[in-house]
Design a protein around this motif. Structure first.
Motif, PDB file in Angstrom:
ATOM      1  N   UNK A   1     -30.319 -16.031  -6.253  1.00 24.30           N
ATOM      2  CA  UNK A   1     -29.921 -14.628  -6.377  1.00 24.30           C
ATOM      3  C   UNK A   1     -31.080 -13.742  -5.914  1.00 24.30           C
ATOM      4  N   UNK A   2     -30.746 -12.521  -5.601  1.00 23.11           N
ATOM      5  CA  UNK A   2     -31.774 -11.553  -5.222  1.00 23.11           C
ATOM      6  C   UNK A   2     -32.594 -11.181  -6.456  1.00 23.11           C
ATOM      7  N   UNK A   3     -33.862 -10.863  -6.252  1.00 24.76           N
ATOM      8  CA  UNK A   3     -34.742 -10.497  -7.359  1.00 24.76           C
ATOM      9  C   UNK A   3     -34.177  -9.317  -8.142  1.00 24.76           C
ATOM     10  N   UNK A   4     -33.495  -8.407  -7.447  1.00 30.24           N
ATOM     11  CA  UNK A   4     -32.876  -7.264  -8.122  1.00 30.24           C
ATOM     12  C   UNK A   4     -31.834  -7.684  -9.137  1.00 30.24           C
ATOM     13  N   UNK A   5     -31.165  -8.793  -8.863  1.00 35.57           N
ATOM     14  CA  UNK A   5     -30.175  -9.305  -9.812  1.00 35.57           C
ATOM     15  C   UNK A   5     -30.849  -9.776 -11.099  1.00 35.57           C
ATOM     16  N   UNK A   6     -32.023 -10.376 -10.961  1.00 38.02           N
ATOM     17  CA  UNK A   6     -32.773 -10.794 -12.145  1.00 38.02           C
ATOM     18  C   UNK A   6     -33.141  -9.559 -12.961  1.00 38.02           C
ATOM     19  N   UNK A   7     -33.704  -8.545 -12.279  1.00 39.33           N
ATOM     20  CA  UNK A   7     -34.152  -7.341 -12.982  1.00 39.33           C
ATOM     21  C   UNK A   7     -33.001  -6.520 -13.548  1.00 39.33           C
ATOM     22  N   UNK A   8     -31.801  -6.746 -13.043  1.00 36.11           N
ATOM     23  CA  UNK A   8     -30.635  -6.054 -13.601  1.00 36.11           C
ATOM     24  C   UNK A   8     -30.392  -6.494 -15.045  1.00 36.11           C
ATOM     25  N   UNK A   9     -30.735  -7.747 -15.342  1.00 35.07           N
ATOM     26  CA  UNK A   9     -30.489  -8.300 -16.674  1.00 35.07           C
ATOM     27  C   UNK A   9     -31.754  -8.497 -17.505  1.00 35.07           C
ATOM     28  N   UNK A  10     -32.885  -8.740 -16.842  1.00 31.93           N
ATOM     29  CA  UNK A  10     -34.127  -9.083 -17.543  1.00 31.93           C
ATOM     30  C   UNK A  10     -35.305  -8.326 -16.937  1.00 31.93           C
ATOM     31  N   UNK A  11     -36.095  -7.642 -17.766  1.00 31.93           N
ATOM     32  CA  UNK A  11     -37.220  -6.893 -17.214  1.00 31.93           C
ATOM     33  C   UNK A  11     -38.400  -7.765 -16.777  1.00 31.93           C
ATOM     34  N   UNK A  12     -38.504  -8.983 -17.349  1.00 29.20           N
ATOM     35  CA  UNK A  12     -39.635  -9.850 -17.021  1.00 29.20           C
ATOM     36  C   UNK A  12     -39.331 -11.288 -17.448  1.00 29.20           C
ATOM     37  N   UNK A  13     -40.281 -12.181 -17.177  1.00 31.68           N
ATOM     38  CA  UNK A  13     -40.053 -13.592 -17.508  1.00 31.68           C
ATOM     39  C   UNK A  13     -39.981 -13.821 -19.015  1.00 31.68           C
ATOM     40  N   UNK A  14     -40.683 -13.014 -19.785  1.00 29.58           N
ATOM     41  CA  UNK A  14     -40.623 -13.146 -21.236  1.00 29.58           C
ATOM     42  C   UNK A  14     -39.201 -12.904 -21.735  1.00 29.58           C
ATOM     43  N   UNK A  15     -38.542 -11.895 -21.210  1.00 29.28           N
ATOM     44  CA  UNK A  15     -37.171 -11.588 -21.624  1.00 29.28           C
ATOM     45  C   UNK A  15     -36.222 -12.729 -21.266  1.00 29.28           C
ATOM     46  N   UNK A  16     -36.438 -13.351 -20.133  1.00 28.49           N
ATOM     47  CA  UNK A  16     -35.590 -14.482 -19.729  1.00 28.49           C
ATOM     48  C   UNK A  16     -35.830 -15.667 -20.664  1.00 28.49           C
ATOM     49  N   UNK A  17     -37.095 -15.938 -20.980  1.00 21.69           N
ATOM     50  CA  UNK A  17     -37.371 -17.065 -21.876  1.00 21.69           C
ATOM     51  C   UNK A  17     -36.883 -16.771 -23.294  1.00 21.69           C
TER      52      UNK A  17
END
Length: 189
Positions: free
Chosen positions: A28-44
């Protein structure tokens, strides 16, 4: 994205993890990640929540499908689920319940093991009719902390978990809880 994060955690660890790598692995595009999660901590954090829900669900399913002579057999089943998830669930061995990243990952007011202890305490209360008390809270919290430490030791040098140390974790937790919960102690174990 969570699956990609889990795979990368096992491959490269938290320190090398990045949102760019997660986006690339997820396709996915990096923007798609940031749409749901502000950083790697939020994803983890979200991956940890998913792991906790999966763990509690798996334990709950076992409680519904299997008959246990008492809480001491249920404790073994809980530990067996933890060990199985460590072996089979991507990202679990890297995060466990988030403690490798942040001790307050699941709840800003309670450390991760306290959250897990609360969930397991609820299962034990509903399944075995243990009396709800401060003593039970303390006993389950200490059992979770001790079991967590010994199970981490079991996997420290053996990717499948040393059977002897896993067995020792079961004995430690059962023995401690038996002393704390005298009225529910098995006659023979």
């Amino acid at each position: 994205m969570l699956d990609a994060c889990a795979e990368l955690l096992d491959e490269i660890g938290y320190e090398s993890l990045s949102t760019t790598r997660i986006a690339g692995r997820a396709g996915v595009a990096i923007g798609s990640v940031y749409q749901f999660f502000p950083d790697k901590r939020a994803i983890t954090q979200e991956l940890t929540r998913r792991n906790v829900e999966q763990f509690v669900s798996r334990v709950g399913r076992r409680f519904m499908e299997e008959d246990y002579a008492g809480w001491w057999e249920a404790v073994d089943a809980i530990i067996d689920e933890y060990v199985d998830m460590h072996r089979t669930v991507p990202g679990f061995k890297s995060l466990h319940f988030g403690d490798a990243v942040d001790l307050n990952l699941l709840d800003s007011d309670s450390d991760n093991n306290a959250v897990i202890a609360g969930r397991l305490r609820g299962l034990l209360l509903s399944e075995y009719g243990l009396a709800d008390s401060h003593e039970l809270d303390v006993a389950v919290l200490v059992a979770v902390e001790a079991g967590d430490a010994v199970l981490k030791l079991a996997f420290r040098h053996d990717p499948d978990g040393s059977p002897e140390i896993v067995d020792a974790a079961k004995q430690l937790v059962r023995g401690f809880l038996a002393r704390q919960l005298k009225s529910w102690t098995p006659q023979a174990s």
